[in-house]
Scaffold this active site. Sequence first.
Site, PDB file in Angstrom:
ATOM      1  N   LYS A 118     -24.597   6.775   6.324  1.00  0.00           N
ATOM      2  CA  LYS A 118     -23.662   7.181   7.378  1.00  0.00           C
ATOM      3  C   LYS A 118     -23.645   8.707   7.530  1.00  0.00           C
ATOM      4  O   LYS A 118     -23.617   9.228   8.644  1.00  0.00           O
ATOM      5  CB  LYS A 118     -22.267   6.656   7.016  1.00  0.00           C
ATOM      6  CG  LYS A 118     -21.150   7.136   7.897  1.00  0.00           C
ATOM      7  CD  LYS A 118     -21.046   6.346   9.181  1.00  0.00           C
ATOM      8  CE  LYS A 118     -19.815   6.763   9.967  1.00  0.00           C
ATOM      9  NZ  LYS A 118     -19.735   6.153  11.261  1.00  0.00           N
TER      10      LYS A 118
ATOM     11  N   LYS B 173     -33.098   7.902   3.462  1.00  0.00           N
ATOM     12  CA  LYS B 173     -32.343   6.688   3.179  1.00  0.00           C
ATOM     13  C   LYS B 173     -31.308   6.475   4.280  1.00  0.00           C
ATOM     14  O   LYS B 173     -30.697   7.438   4.738  1.00  0.00           O
ATOM     15  CB  LYS B 173     -31.632   6.880   1.830  1.00  0.00           C
ATOM     16  CG  LYS B 173     -30.794   5.720   1.374  1.00  0.00           C
ATOM     17  CD  LYS B 173     -30.020   6.072   0.124  1.00  0.00           C
ATOM     18  CE  LYS B 173     -28.761   6.850   0.455  1.00  0.00           C
ATOM     19  NZ  LYS B 173     -27.838   7.006  -0.689  1.00  0.00           N
TER      20      LYS B 173
ATOM     21  N   LYS C 239     -25.731  16.728  -3.665  1.00  0.00           N
ATOM     22  CA  LYS C 239     -24.407  16.935  -3.068  1.00  0.00           C
ATOM     23  C   LYS C 239     -23.863  18.319  -3.421  1.00  0.00           C
ATOM     24  O   LYS C 239     -23.257  18.990  -2.582  1.00  0.00           O
ATOM     25  CB  LYS C 239     -23.438  15.847  -3.531  1.00  0.00           C
ATOM     26  CG  LYS C 239     -23.734  14.485  -2.922  1.00  0.00           C
ATOM     27  CD  LYS C 239     -22.780  13.428  -3.445  1.00  0.00           C
ATOM     28  CE  LYS C 239     -23.131  12.055  -2.929  1.00  0.00           C
ATOM     29  NZ  LYS C 239     -22.324  11.004  -3.586  1.00  0.00           N
TER      30      LYS C 239
HETATM   31  P1  TYM Z   1     -22.564   3.442  -1.797  1.00  0.00           P
HETATM   32  O1  TYM Z   1     -21.201   3.254  -1.249  1.00  0.00           O
HETATM   33  O2  TYM Z   1     -23.312   4.669  -1.383  1.00  0.00           O
HETATM   34  O3  TYM Z   1     -23.486   2.217  -1.399  1.00  0.00           O
HETATM   35  C1  TYM Z   1     -23.111   0.870  -1.691  1.00  0.00           C
HETATM   36  C2  TYM Z   1     -24.314   0.077  -2.134  1.00  0.00           C
HETATM   37  O4  TYM Z   1     -25.300   0.037  -1.113  1.00  0.00           O
HETATM   38  C3  TYM Z   1     -26.541   0.508  -1.590  1.00  0.00           C
HETATM   39  N1  TYM Z   1     -27.169   1.255  -0.493  1.00  0.00           N
HETATM   40  C4  TYM Z   1     -28.430   1.063  -0.075  1.00  0.00           C
HETATM   41  N2  TYM Z   1     -29.373   0.218  -0.491  1.00  0.00           N
HETATM   42  C5  TYM Z   1     -30.575   0.252   0.152  1.00  0.00           C
HETATM   43  N3  TYM Z   1     -30.843   1.102   1.165  1.00  0.00           N
HETATM   44  C6  TYM Z   1     -29.902   1.969   1.636  1.00  0.00           C
HETATM   45  N4  TYM Z   1     -30.176   2.790   2.639  1.00  0.00           N
HETATM   46  C7  TYM Z   1     -28.623   1.984   0.981  1.00  0.00           C
HETATM   47  N5  TYM Z   1     -27.493   2.700   1.164  1.00  0.00           N
HETATM   48  C8  TYM Z   1     -26.607   2.244   0.248  1.00  0.00           C
HETATM   49  C9  TYM Z   1     -26.191   1.403  -2.767  1.00  0.00           C
HETATM   50  O5  TYM Z   1     -27.269   1.515  -3.668  1.00  0.00           O
HETATM   51  C10 TYM Z   1     -25.010   0.684  -3.362  1.00  0.00           C
HETATM   52  O6  TYM Z   1     -25.434  -0.362  -4.218  1.00  0.00           O
HETATM   53  N6  TYM Z   1     -21.663   5.027  -6.449  1.00  0.00           N
HETATM   54  C11 TYM Z   1     -21.803   3.855  -5.620  1.00  0.00           C
HETATM   55  C12 TYM Z   1     -20.583   2.971  -5.616  1.00  0.00           C
HETATM   56  C13 TYM Z   1     -20.074   2.560  -6.949  1.00  0.00           C
HETATM   57  C14 TYM Z   1     -20.617   1.535  -7.777  1.00  0.00           C
HETATM   58  C15 TYM Z   1     -19.762   1.487  -8.919  1.00  0.00           C
HETATM   59  C16 TYM Z   1     -21.712   0.686  -7.667  1.00  0.00           C
HETATM   60  C17 TYM Z   1     -18.999   3.062  -7.580  1.00  0.00           C
HETATM   61  N7  TYM Z   1     -18.791   2.406  -8.768  1.00  0.00           N
HETATM   62  C18 TYM Z   1     -20.016   0.580  -9.954  1.00  0.00           C
HETATM   63  C19 TYM Z   1     -21.964  -0.210  -8.694  1.00  0.00           C
HETATM   64  C20 TYM Z   1     -21.118  -0.258  -9.833  1.00  0.00           C
HETATM   65  C21 TYM Z   1     -22.060   4.300  -4.187  1.00  0.00           C
HETATM   66  O7  TYM Z   1     -21.742   5.409  -3.799  1.00  0.00           O
HETATM   67  O8  TYM Z   1     -22.564   3.325  -3.381  1.00  0.00           O
END
Ligand code: TYM
Length: 333
Positions: free
Chosen positions: A194, A191, A111
């Site tokens: 969005k 991956k 990023k």
């Molecule tokens: P985020 O919002 O990018 O994604 C949410 C969850 O979905 C999973 N995910 C995927 N899994 C498989 N294949 C994909 N293409 C895919 N895209 C997204 C992510 O691994 C995630 O579990 N930093 C985190 C959010 C967060 C969080 C936390 C998670 C903030 N605080 C505390 C767990 C515990 C994030 O940006 O996820």
Amino acid sequence: MHRVFSGIQPSGELHIGNYLGAVRNWVALQSEYECIFSIVDLHAITQPYDRDALATRTFEMALGLLAAGIDPERSTLFVQSQVAEHAELAWALSVVAPLGDLERMTQFKDKAAREETVPAALLNYPILMAADILLYRADQVPVGEDQLQHLELARELARRWNARFRPGFFAEPQPMLSRARRIVGLDGNAKMSKSLGNTIGILETPEQIWEKLKPAMTDPARKTRKDPGNPDICNIYHLHQHFSTPAQVEHVAHMCRTAGWGCLDCKRLLADNMIAALAPIRERAADLRAHPERVREVLASGAERCRTIARETMGEVREIMGFYGAGAAARAT
Ligand code: TYM
């Protein structure tokens, strides 16, 4: 009893990547664990974002999660920024966070490379993520593969904070991976995400789903309808594994290898199965859209409950760290 915590950013839609990778697992865990799920808007602002759309996107994500099966009778769903202690605990954890570890995070590097000026928030992002989990003393964290490194850092911060201030205070949170730990996008390459525009949203119409699947990448070596394909390197085949029956998956592999089917035939079956799997979610979403007050109520009571837990943890953290006006430190002055 174990406590589960997980979060999702309101920066994008709920798509089949984060649905299969995380949210479907959240829904399943509700019957076994005490679960807290958060829409992490404080994380979403670490990159340039549309100020006028943030609140709507947050609401839409809540609606999507409820439609996907998060049950407010069994789980707590809330918006991160409504519980001030997340930012407070992140600060308290940042005193034990090694700068080198933060700089090594691959998501930070990716990023940061895209920004002209790198905001400190991007670097501190995983500290906030650790705070999210530790604030509720959660020990199980269902996430996709891309979050494993952040979770490893959260464990490291728990260990370091405990070692410096109070052994055993924070549990070290463990990841729970689903079978769909990394869903690849329709480009067949990166991956599903969005920001890369390679998603299928879980609330998209049958027509939209088909229009997106039609041009999606398959086995790149299969140039014509007559060439046999290799399902092992085809993302459409991989998606079948999450939406189709084992017999269908086997049939698809056979028809691909023998060139019995063209890629469009294979995609048509996937589209039909995907549309059928997502239909009940779309129905529930339409129902919630007609009753937005239900979503607002869930978020209000979720925040209320989380504030109670968060206040308790932060009260202890303040005392343990020796702040003025907190616990024993207060009595000493
Ligand atoms: P985020 O919002 O990018 O994604 C949410 C969850 O979905 C999973 N995910 C995927 N899994 C498989 N294949 C994909 N293409 C895919 N895209 C997204 C992510 O691994 C995630 O579990 N930093 C985190 C959010 C967060 C969080 C936390 C998670 C903030 N605080 C505390 C767990 C515990 C994030 O940006 O996820």
